[in-house]
Design an enzyme around this catalytic site. Structure first.
Site, short mmCIF file in Angstrom:
data_model
loop_
_atom_site.label_atom_id
_atom_site.label_comp_id
_atom_site.label_asym_id
_atom_site.label_seq_id
_atom_site.Cartn_x
_atom_site.Cartn_y
_atom_site.Cartn_z
NE ARG A 102 10.39 -17.77 -8.07
CZ ARG A 102 11.00 -18.84 -7.55
NH1 ARG A 102 11.38 -18.85 -6.27
NH2 ARG A 102 11.26 -19.90 -8.29
CE1 TYR A 143 -6.50 1.84 -5.82
CE2 TYR A 143 -5.36 -0.15 -5.15
CZ TYR A 143 -5.90 0.65 -6.15
OH TYR A 143 -5.83 0.24 -7.45
CG ASP A 162 -0.84 1.87 1.94
OD1 ASP A 162 0.03 2.66 1.54
OD2 ASP A 162 -1.64 1.30 1.16
CE LYS A 199 -0.62 4.77 -7.21
NZ LYS A 199 -0.58 3.39 -6.95
O1 P1T Z 1 -1.25 -0.06 -7.73
P1 P1T Z 1 -0.33 -0.76 -6.79
O2 P1T Z 1 1.10 -0.41 -6.96
O3 P1T Z 1 -0.58 -2.23 -6.73
O4 P1T Z 1 -0.65 -0.18 -5.31
C1 P1T Z 1 -1.89 -0.38 -4.67
C2 P1T Z 1 -2.14 0.73 -3.70
C3 P1T Z 1 -1.94 0.51 -2.35
N1 P1T Z 1 -2.13 1.48 -1.42
C4 P1T Z 1 -2.52 2.71 -1.79
C5 P1T Z 1 -2.72 3.75 -0.74
C6 P1T Z 1 -2.72 3.02 -3.13
O5 P1T Z 1 -3.10 4.26 -3.45
C7 P1T Z 1 -2.55 2.00 -4.12
C8 P1T Z 1 -2.80 2.26 -5.56
N2 P1T Z 1 -3.63 3.37 -5.80
C9 P1T Z 1 -4.04 3.80 -7.02
C10 P1T Z 1 -3.74 3.21 -8.18
C11 P1T Z 1 -4.88 5.02 -6.98
O6 P1T Z 1 -5.04 5.70 -8.02
O7 P1T Z 1 -5.37 5.34 -5.90
#
Ligand code: P1T
Length: 379
Positions: free
Chosen positions: A46, A98, A170, A195
């Site tokens: 961890r 998001y 972000d 992503k």
């Molecule tokens: O899904 P996760 O890895 O927890 O990330 C969250 C997140 C944070 N910031 C942005 C700009 C994002 O697009 C996302 C996740 N977005 C999607 C799953 C989507 O389809 O837009």
């Protein structure tokens, strides 16, 4: 080192045990000690894991930072940033962001006494109007998900510095290939590594990168104390993804441009949101802070008809109807019912997330096939 070289070598050393060029997947939770505290730098996974450490060094390198931290998801990374705050603190956030981030802010952290102001940041003056002595953090998403607004990071940084508050960006949609928030004055850069960094839709992961040592210490403490870390196998996959980030992004940008231009001239399309258009309201800011405009596009079909938008996404064959973005394959989404369903309709419609909005993550297939697919779905 230039970006393309950093994507492959940044922060990387051959493995000390056998010289493995790719870091081994250290699939272990713990490490042998010769005497209590007598270890080789690793005690418990961890806290530290060599595969994760290799990834974290790569993350720091590509974002031009000093410290990288990897988490079990993008939201876990944002959660760690919010834990820097105390009850009574206030955050000024982009209003178009998001849906899961909005949900984390309003449904989890508001409960713990943190106040959020959601403002349109296309005009950064709107930020300064909300700043007061409780403001501790400005949270910027740029380009925004899903409306593709662009926020001037350097201008936000000037405001943050003047008022001595932290600026977090972000950078999920742009990636460090297109935009480097720390170099534009941000304190923290955040990614949903799920992503473009991972790039192959096979991992869920989050990341933070900072320059400041004291801030890094506080975030490492939270990472370990809250424990939302990612595993070694996922660390390996994202590290592998980063090695091709620059070439993938070039093709995402090329295909994004081709698809955006095709849609803009389509008689069945009302409006296309893509920062590469010269009439995009923040095009000049995008040109100055981004290398290119990326592969994310949103559009509204003519007549703003919900059923029509649904039938378009159902008919697509090369694009897959799915949440998420940033993988090599093209995806289409319906934000109002999918990624942004957690934002109340009245709130999301204020920023343009109407029921007929379709979002595309343009992949790296042949652009002609993508355009033909859209043509048949829109016909
Ligand atoms: O899904 P996760 O890895 O927890 O990330 C969250 C997140 C944070 N910031 C942005 C700009 C994002 O697009 C996302 C996740 N977005 C999607 C799953 C989507 O389809 O837009």
């Amino acid at each position: 080192m230039k970006f393309n070289t950093k994507a492959i070598h940044g922060g990387q050393k051959h493995d000390p045990a056998y010289g493995a060029v790719m870091p081994p997947i250290y699939q272990t939770s713990t490490y042998a000690q010769s005497t209590p505290g007598g270890h080789k730098g690793y005690e418990y996974s961890r806290t530290h894991n060599p595969t994760r450490a290799a990834l974290e060094a790569a993350l720091a390198s590509i974002e031009d930072g000093n410290h990288g931290l990897a988490f079990g998801s993008g939201l876990a990374a944002i959660d760690a940033v919010m834990k820097l705050l105390n009850p009574g603190d206030e955050v000024i956030s982009t209003n178009d962001l998001y849906g899961g981030t909005y949900r984390l802010f309003t449904k989890i952290f508001e409960k713990f006494g943190i106040k959020f102001h959601f403002v349109g940041m296309s005009d950064v003056e709107a930020i300064e109007e909300k700043i007061n002595r409780n403001t501790k953090l400005i949270w910027v998403e740029t380009p925004t998900n899903p409306m593709m607004n662009v926020v001037d990071i350097a201008a936000c940084s000037a405001i943050a510095k003047k008022h001595e508050v932290l600026l977090a960006v972000d950078n999920t949609f742009a990636t460090p290939y297109l935009q480097q928030p720390l170099s534009l004055g941000a304190d923290i850069v955040m990614h949903s590594a799920t992503k473009y960094l991972g790039g192959h839709s096979d991992v869920v992961m989050g990341a933070l990168v900072v320059r400041d040592n004291a801030l890094a210490e506080r975030l490492y403490f939270i990472q370990n104390a809250s424990g939302a870390v990612c595993g070694p196998q996922d660390s390996f996959l994202v590290l592998r993804g980063i090695k091709t980030l620059h070439v993938r992004m070039q093709r995402h940008c090329e295909n994004g441009r081709a698809v955006a231009e095709y849609l803009k001239n389509h008689p069945q399309v009302e409006k296309v949101y893509w920062p590469g258009f010269s009439d995009h309201p923040n095009h000049e800011v995008a040109r100055s802070q981004m290398r290119d405009f990326g592969g994310m596009i949103s559009f509204v079909t003519k007549g703003n008809d919900f059923q029509k938008a649904i039938s378009v996404v159902e008919k697509l064959k090369v694009f897959t109807l799915a949440e998420s973005l940033g993988g090599v394959e093209s995806l289409a989404g319906h934000p109002a019912s999918m990624t942004h369903a957690s934002i109340p309709k009245q709130e999301r419609e204020k920023t343009g997330v109407v029921d007929s909005l379709i979002r595309l993550s343009v992949g790296i297939e042949d652009a002609e096939d993508l355009i033909q697919d859209l043509a048949q779905a829109l016909a």
